[in-house]
Scaffold this motif. Structure first.
Motif, short mmCIF file in Angstrom:
data_model
loop_
_atom_site.label_atom_id
_atom_site.label_comp_id
_atom_site.label_asym_id
_atom_site.label_seq_id
_atom_site.Cartn_x
_atom_site.Cartn_y
_atom_site.Cartn_z
N VAL A 140 -11.97 108.27 -10.22
CA VAL A 140 -12.42 108.88 -11.38
C VAL A 140 -12.59 110.38 -11.50
O VAL A 140 -12.54 111.04 -12.50
CB VAL A 140 -13.97 108.43 -11.45
CG1 VAL A 140 -13.84 107.12 -12.04
CG2 VAL A 140 -14.81 108.68 -10.44
N GLN A 141 -12.40 110.80 -10.20
CA GLN A 141 -12.21 112.38 -10.13
C GLN A 141 -10.86 112.87 -10.47
O GLN A 141 -10.90 114.17 -10.98
CB GLN A 141 -12.71 112.78 -8.60
CG GLN A 141 -14.09 112.45 -8.14
CD GLN A 141 -14.49 111.22 -7.56
OE1 GLN A 141 -13.46 110.38 -7.60
NE2 GLN A 141 -15.87 110.84 -7.48
N ASP A 142 -9.92 112.14 -10.12
CA ASP A 142 -8.66 112.43 -10.18
C ASP A 142 -8.20 112.48 -11.86
O ASP A 142 -7.45 113.32 -12.30
CB ASP A 142 -7.76 111.60 -9.60
CG ASP A 142 -7.67 111.82 -8.23
OD1 ASP A 142 -7.92 112.89 -7.53
OD2 ASP A 142 -7.49 110.51 -7.67
N GLU A 156 -10.43 104.89 -18.98
CA GLU A 156 -10.22 105.32 -17.36
C GLU A 156 -11.48 104.93 -16.31
O GLU A 156 -11.27 104.71 -15.42
CB GLU A 156 -9.35 106.59 -17.43
CG GLU A 156 -8.17 106.61 -17.97
CD GLU A 156 -6.88 105.82 -17.05
OE1 GLU A 156 -6.40 106.83 -16.33
OE2 GLU A 156 -7.14 104.61 -16.90
N ASN A 157 -12.52 105.70 -16.76
CA ASN A 157 -13.61 105.66 -15.90
C ASN A 157 -14.03 104.39 -15.67
O ASN A 157 -14.76 104.40 -14.47
CB ASN A 157 -15.04 106.42 -16.81
CG ASN A 157 -14.64 107.96 -16.99
OD1 ASN A 157 -14.00 108.49 -15.98
ND2 ASN A 157 -15.30 108.58 -17.89
N GLN A 158 -13.90 103.33 -16.26
CA GLN A 158 -14.18 101.88 -16.13
C GLN A 158 -13.50 101.24 -15.14
O GLN A 158 -14.01 100.39 -14.52
CB GLN A 158 -14.41 101.16 -17.41
CG GLN A 158 -15.33 101.53 -18.32
CD GLN A 158 -15.52 100.71 -19.62
OE1 GLN A 158 -14.87 99.80 -19.87
NE2 GLN A 158 -16.14 101.22 -20.88
N ARG A 159 -12.31 101.70 -15.13
CA ARG A 159 -11.39 101.01 -14.33
C ARG A 159 -10.80 101.83 -12.95
O ARG A 159 -10.09 101.14 -12.13
CB ARG A 159 -10.01 100.42 -15.20
CG ARG A 159 -9.13 101.60 -15.40
CD ARG A 159 -7.74 101.27 -16.10
NE ARG A 159 -6.64 102.21 -16.64
CZ ARG A 159 -5.72 102.09 -16.86
NH1 ARG A 159 -5.10 101.02 -17.04
NH2 ARG A 159 -4.73 102.97 -17.38
N ARG A 160 -11.19 102.64 -12.84
CA ARG A 160 -10.85 103.88 -11.79
C ARG A 160 -12.32 103.98 -10.83
O ARG A 160 -13.24 104.37 -11.33
CB ARG A 160 -10.59 105.27 -12.09
CG ARG A 160 -9.46 105.32 -12.97
CD ARG A 160 -7.85 105.48 -12.40
NE ARG A 160 -6.95 105.49 -13.53
CZ ARG A 160 -5.77 105.18 -13.27
NH1 ARG A 160 -5.45 104.98 -11.77
NH2 ARG A 160 -4.80 105.22 -14.10
N PRO A 161 -12.07 103.45 -9.45
CA PRO A 161 -13.16 103.45 -8.69
C PRO A 161 -13.25 105.04 -8.14
O PRO A 161 -12.32 106.02 -8.38
CB PRO A 161 -12.66 102.63 -7.45
CG PRO A 161 -11.20 102.60 -7.51
CD PRO A 161 -10.83 102.95 -9.14
N SER A 162 -14.36 105.18 -7.62
CA SER A 162 -14.60 106.56 -6.93
C SER A 162 -13.81 106.48 -5.42
O SER A 162 -13.89 105.41 -5.02
CB SER A 162 -15.98 106.90 -6.71
OG SER A 162 -16.77 106.07 -5.85
N ASN A 163 -13.75 107.73 -4.90
CA ASN A 163 -13.12 107.60 -3.37
C ASN A 163 -14.06 106.96 -2.60
O ASN A 163 -13.66 106.10 -1.63
CB ASN A 163 -13.04 109.15 -3.01
CG ASN A 163 -12.46 109.46 -1.64
OD1 ASN A 163 -11.39 108.49 -1.40
ND2 ASN A 163 -12.78 110.28 -0.96
N ASP A 164 -15.43 107.37 -2.68
CA ASP A 164 -16.25 106.56 -1.71
C ASP A 164 -16.31 105.11 -1.60
O ASP A 164 -16.67 104.51 -0.71
CB ASP A 164 -17.70 107.15 -1.89
CG ASP A 164 -17.99 108.78 -1.47
OD1 ASP A 164 -17.02 109.01 -0.79
OD2 ASP A 164 -18.71 109.30 -1.89
N VAL A 165 -16.33 104.71 -3.08
CA VAL A 165 -16.34 103.14 -3.05
C VAL A 165 -15.31 102.40 -2.51
O VAL A 165 -15.43 101.57 -1.64
CB VAL A 165 -16.36 102.89 -4.77
CG1 VAL A 165 -15.94 101.37 -4.99
CG2 VAL A 165 -17.59 103.17 -5.37
N VAL A 166 -13.83 103.32 -2.65
CA VAL A 166 -12.86 102.51 -2.07
C VAL A 166 -12.85 102.44 -0.36
O VAL A 166 -12.73 101.59 0.30
CB VAL A 166 -11.64 103.32 -2.41
CG1 VAL A 166 -10.34 102.73 -1.59
CG2 VAL A 166 -11.26 103.03 -3.88
N ILE A 167 -13.40 103.50 -0.02
CA ILE A 167 -13.69 103.82 1.53
C ILE A 167 -14.71 102.76 2.01
O ILE A 167 -14.43 101.99 3.05
CB ILE A 167 -13.86 105.18 1.72
CG1 ILE A 167 -12.79 106.15 1.66
CG2 ILE A 167 -14.58 105.54 3.34
CD1 ILE A 167 -13.33 107.61 1.82
#
Length: 230
Positions: free
Chosen positions: A112-114, A139-150
């Motif tokens: 979401v940041q990208d 896009e915000n709904q389908r893009r995870p945050s970096n922290d979530v993926v980690i």
């Protein structure tokens, strides 16, 4: 990030096989191309014709059909934003299952940041969301945050997890007309399929007004790359 020479790589969501070929050129011993789309697999077969160490397999990121512990590297580019949030752990677990001990999982996608950067001659994708804010919501709904993926990678069992920000050159256009044609084709920008032909035309006119008579346009995209070890 990794030395692929003499290693076995699976490219999940391989599309037309562009990155599968790149792995071969970097020295991979064997590259397995996985996609759920028969058309994509046909394109991969055409693009990799005559390459001996390419294997094509119908499957998807949740169930590849490949055996346990059969790969040294699992690679997924621009894939996880297509997977529902509640199924991402299943995707990561499948990658974990495929890897040998010490194997590497490499993900490349946008967070979401990208997608928050505004439009500019370098970051053309930003103009899309400047003009059509409802697409940013999609896009915000389908893009995870970096922290979530980690955190999800940790939950799945991956170790030594790190993320890297990447500004990747996408394409160079000699003039705006080439860029306009690219936007009309919608290739490499799946979000544009949400727009009508009239909306695309308006977007192109807006970008042309913002950029002016610029030549040698170098388009770049913001990405995040995650790496995890089994």
């Amino acid at each position: 990030m990794v030395e692929p020479r003499d290693k076995e790589v699976v490219d999940i969501g391989c599309g037309g096989g562009i990155y599968s070929l790149a792995w071969v050129k970097m020295g991979a011993k064997k590259v397995t191309c996985v996609d759920f789309s028969q058309q994509m697999l046909a394109d991969t077969a055409e693009n990799t014709h005559g390459v001996p160490n390419i294997v094509i397999q119908k499957g998807d990121a949740l169930c590849t059909g490949l055996p346990d512990s059969c790969q040294d590297i699992v690679f997924e580019r621009a894939l996880i934003h297509h997977i529902a949030q509640e199924k991402r752990i299943t995707c990561f677990s499948e990658a974990h299952r495929l890897l040998r001990s010490g194997g590497m999982y490499i993900l490349q996608d946008r967070t979401v940041q990208d997608i928050q950067f505004p439009g500019s001659p370098e970051h053309i994708r930003g103009y899309i969301f400047d003009v059509y804010s409802h697409l940013r919501n999609i896009e915000n709904q389908r893009r995870p945050s970096n922290d979530v993926v980690i955190n999800e990678l940790k939950f799945t069992g991956f170790k030594q997890i790190k993320s890297i920000s990447l500004l990747e050159k996408r394409k160079t256009y000699k003039n705006f007309s080439q860029l306009a044609i690219d936007l009309q084709l919608r290739k490499g920008r799946s979000i544009l399929h949400e727009l009508s032909n009239e909306e695309i035309t308006y977007l192109i006119n807006y970008i042309e007004k913002e950029m002016g008579a610029k030549s040698d346009i170098i388009e770049k995209d913001f990405w995040t790359v995650w790496i995890g070890i089994k």
